[in-house]
Write an enzyme that holds these catalytic residues in place. Sequence first.
Site, PDB file in Angstrom:
ATOM      1  N   GLU A   6       0.797  -1.239   0.000  1.00  0.00           N
ATOM      2  CA  GLU A   6       0.000   0.000   0.000  1.00  0.00           C
ATOM      3  C   GLU A   6       0.822   1.277   0.000  1.00  0.00           C
ATOM      4  O   GLU A   6       0.386   2.304   0.521  1.00  0.00           O
ATOM      5  CB  GLU A   6      -0.958   0.008   1.189  1.00  0.00           C
ATOM      6  CG  GLU A   6      -2.057  -1.031   1.076  1.00  0.00           C
ATOM      7  CD  GLU A   6      -3.186  -0.817   2.078  1.00  0.00           C
ATOM      8  OE1 GLU A   6      -2.938  -0.208   3.126  1.00  0.00           O
ATOM      9  OE2 GLU A   6      -4.316  -1.247   1.778  1.00  0.00           O
ATOM     10  N   GLU A  17      -6.679  -7.639  -0.894  1.00  0.00           N
ATOM     11  CA  GLU A  17      -7.319  -7.460   0.413  1.00  0.00           C
ATOM     12  C   GLU A  17      -8.742  -6.956   0.210  1.00  0.00           C
ATOM     13  O   GLU A  17      -9.003  -6.173  -0.711  1.00  0.00           O
ATOM     14  CB  GLU A  17      -6.573  -6.428   1.288  1.00  0.00           C
ATOM     15  CG  GLU A  17      -5.225  -6.886   1.803  1.00  0.00           C
ATOM     16  CD  GLU A  17      -4.552  -5.862   2.704  1.00  0.00           C
ATOM     17  OE1 GLU A  17      -5.260  -5.213   3.506  1.00  0.00           O
ATOM     18  OE2 GLU A  17      -3.325  -5.719   2.595  1.00  0.00           O
TER      19      GLU A  17
HETATM   20  C1  GAL Z   1      -4.914  -2.661   4.765  1.00  0.00           C
HETATM   21  C2  GAL Z   1      -3.470  -3.061   5.090  1.00  0.00           C
HETATM   22  C3  GAL Z   1      -3.399  -4.255   6.020  1.00  0.00           C
HETATM   23  C4  GAL Z   1      -4.354  -4.091   7.149  1.00  0.00           C
HETATM   24  C5  GAL Z   1      -5.727  -3.931   6.572  1.00  0.00           C
HETATM   25  C6  GAL Z   1      -6.805  -3.919   7.604  1.00  0.00           C
HETATM   26  O1  GAL Z   1      -4.989  -1.372   4.337  1.00  0.00           O
HETATM   27  O2  GAL Z   1      -2.797  -3.356   3.913  1.00  0.00           O
HETATM   28  O3  GAL Z   1      -2.102  -4.420   6.500  1.00  0.00           O
HETATM   29  O4  GAL Z   1      -4.008  -2.981   7.887  1.00  0.00           O
HETATM   30  O5  GAL Z   1      -5.769  -2.728   5.844  1.00  0.00           O
HETATM   31  O6  GAL Z   1      -8.031  -4.055   6.964  1.00  0.00           O
END
Ligand code: GAL
Length: 803
Positions: A386, A459
């Site tokens: 990210e 994600e």
């Molecule tokens: C994302 C991040 C992850 C975790 C996640 C929580 O933005 O890449 O490491 O923090 O959010 O939902």
Amino acid sequence: MQTKRAWNDNWQYRPDYHVGDEADNTNSKQWQSVSLPHTNQMMPYNCFDEAEYQFISCYRKCLQADAEMKKKRVYLDFEGVMIACEVFCNGVSAGSHEGGYTPFSIELTELLHEGENTIAVKVDSTERTDIPPFGGVVDYLTHGGIYREVFLRTEDSLRLENVRLVCKEPLAREKTLTAECRIETDVFAGEAMLYLRLKDRDGRLCGECKQHEQLLQGRQTVSMSLQGLEQLQLWSVESPVLYTVEIEICAGSLRTLGRERFGFRSARFTPQGFYLNNKHIKLIGLNRHQEWPYVGYAMPKRVQRRDAEMLKEMGCNMVRTSHYPQSRHFLDACDELGLLVMEEIPGWQHIGDLAWQAHTLQDVRDMIERDRNRPCIVLWGVRVNESQDHHDFYTETNWVAHELDDTRQTGGVRYLKNSELLEDVYTYNDFSHSGGKKIFQEQREATGLEHPVPILVTESNGHMFPTKRFDHEERRREHALRHLRVMNEVYRRSDLSGALSWCAFDYNTHSSFGSGDKICYHGVYDMFRNPKLAAFSYAVQQSPHKKPLLEPLTVSSRGERDGGGTVPFTVLTNCDFVRVYKNEQLIDDFYPDRELFDHIPHPPIVIHHLIEKKHSFGLSDDGERMLRHFLTKKLAQEKLLDLSNEDWKELEQIARQGELTAHALYGKAVRAAGGWGDAENALRLEGYVDGKCVCVREIGERKHYSELRAVPDSTLLKAFDDSYDAVRIAVHALDEKGNCCLFTQECVRVAIEGPAELMGPEMFPLAGGASAFWIKTTGQTGAVRVQVLGTVHKTVCELTVEA
Ligand code: GAL
């Protein structure tokens, strides 16, 4: 010849460092006896100060060198030390390393003398802003210490340093396997004979070749190919066939032998999705952090492997090692089980200066050199998770990755729309789904590109809907449904390779994340590896012929619902339909909801009502039909207790079909439907496949806490398996039908007899009716008896520790 032995027990540790400690070989009390993997500081489960493990510590161990060893080159191979360290031999620095997730070797040869040597490791576990992942905030913890294994290796003057195995056309009938070997000789120069052998899992030779080579003194790379390999089996998710590759080098009186595992398979992300061995498969998986309660990162082989087994058992076919290279043991299990992996470099949103970036480039190299022979890895993550676009930096990480491995594609995880695509796959964190209709952005919206590219969602969910195992039923149900909706979208979208949701297991985190107690409750399992309902969203997508499953998304108790009532409720299952009985009376058969979930293999089943099939409201046949229709409609809308004027008019019309007033009819109907005021109910849910009842679940209000159950993940442990062995023992408070008593909070105490010890507190509460603890071996063999003592119930489990 090379020798390599585990060097993990009999270390001494002090949780601080003073100048001179690296040379201290006295019996001072400051030193505690420890074994590796070791965490520099045991932490509470939650609500701690994460600064507590961020300090400099020191480890030491005696190395007894004999005359034989003195003739060799001697190395210590470290698999992971958080986050920087310097290694000393008899007080003199032998080398150092920065970065907590990649292996490194320290040569001791020149500093060793015959007899006793003191090896010391000064370990810096502070959040060094000059080393990734630090520099900004990070949503995970980086527990300190020598938290992975160490090996003591001796070598002759001829060494095989690194082997890269490649099969360019794994799907060809006749395959060619190329081994690119990095060889180093200290003094030897001249003719050598190299052998390359391929063996199957039973040790049978599948192919062999030899090659003369003129070796030079120093380091060189030699390539050998084994051609015409026939009748080999491919590695796949369903059948992860592994081979062993042996490389032997004979040069004069010198000989060295290296072994690697390999699997033949092709893997390709395309704009039309992902193909393994030319077969299209949808990637369904989760992200994993390598962390456990109390011991942080420090867990040995069996426990690391268990995470991979759990993901596989859940029906996932892929995992992302968020956000760093993970334990070799975890990846070994992925190779053996057929679990695909996206492995990525350490980092979290932040990009540092050029020196910091150089670390990242080194991380890319170390990660790929360590793991490029693994069939499970299908994608390298070469961006800091990210982070912002950075043309030069990411051009270089991609270049390094392709240079070291031209058989795999790269990804780089972003959350930015229209981010510059320097990788082969647009790997994208898409958190669009927040309970509504929208699940993911369409490809063009995410990439900003006019042409289609390979795309993988890396994600989703996570912080959009943090859910505790012991949350209110409605939230836990919605958590499960959100994971189902994401899966449904993956199956629906032909351009999408898959989605790896956030995340497998709850994890400890920094203050700026989580629920205020230093935990991100984002897992489909809790930190103790006990499942939340969402874990079943994945599991039930597997064939019922493998294992029929049926998991109601309810505690089936009307007081847990806003306004009371037990219906409608949802059942996750892979069965064809569910037959429901209430208090032994047939209610009905209920079928999967293919309207809302039109693409997943096994949509959930909604139980709309609990009105007995034979129940009579004392109406005419038409009246009975009308009333059932009315009730089912209101229950589906969850509006049975909130009737509008129109509803009352409809009810009056129905009541005219009998000798009843609308109010009397309504009272009867609410009770019959399982609402407020009806007697307690016992429900029996039968799952049917191909016309046969294959699983039964009994739930309902007639229940009480009747058993405390402790179940070890395995009952046979090893006294020593390169290091100590460890196993999880799950504890559940169960009702008489085997359901978890979700709101039992009692405190339990663990007592162990035999050669094992606890890896956490001996007393802890059940949260959400469950918890777990880990025990580890002490090096002795024998029977282990573990008692778990609650205030109401107690239980015992027996394990065996063998040599
Ligand atoms: C994302 C991040 C992850 C975790 C996640 C929580 O933005 O890449 O490491 O923090 O959010 O939902």
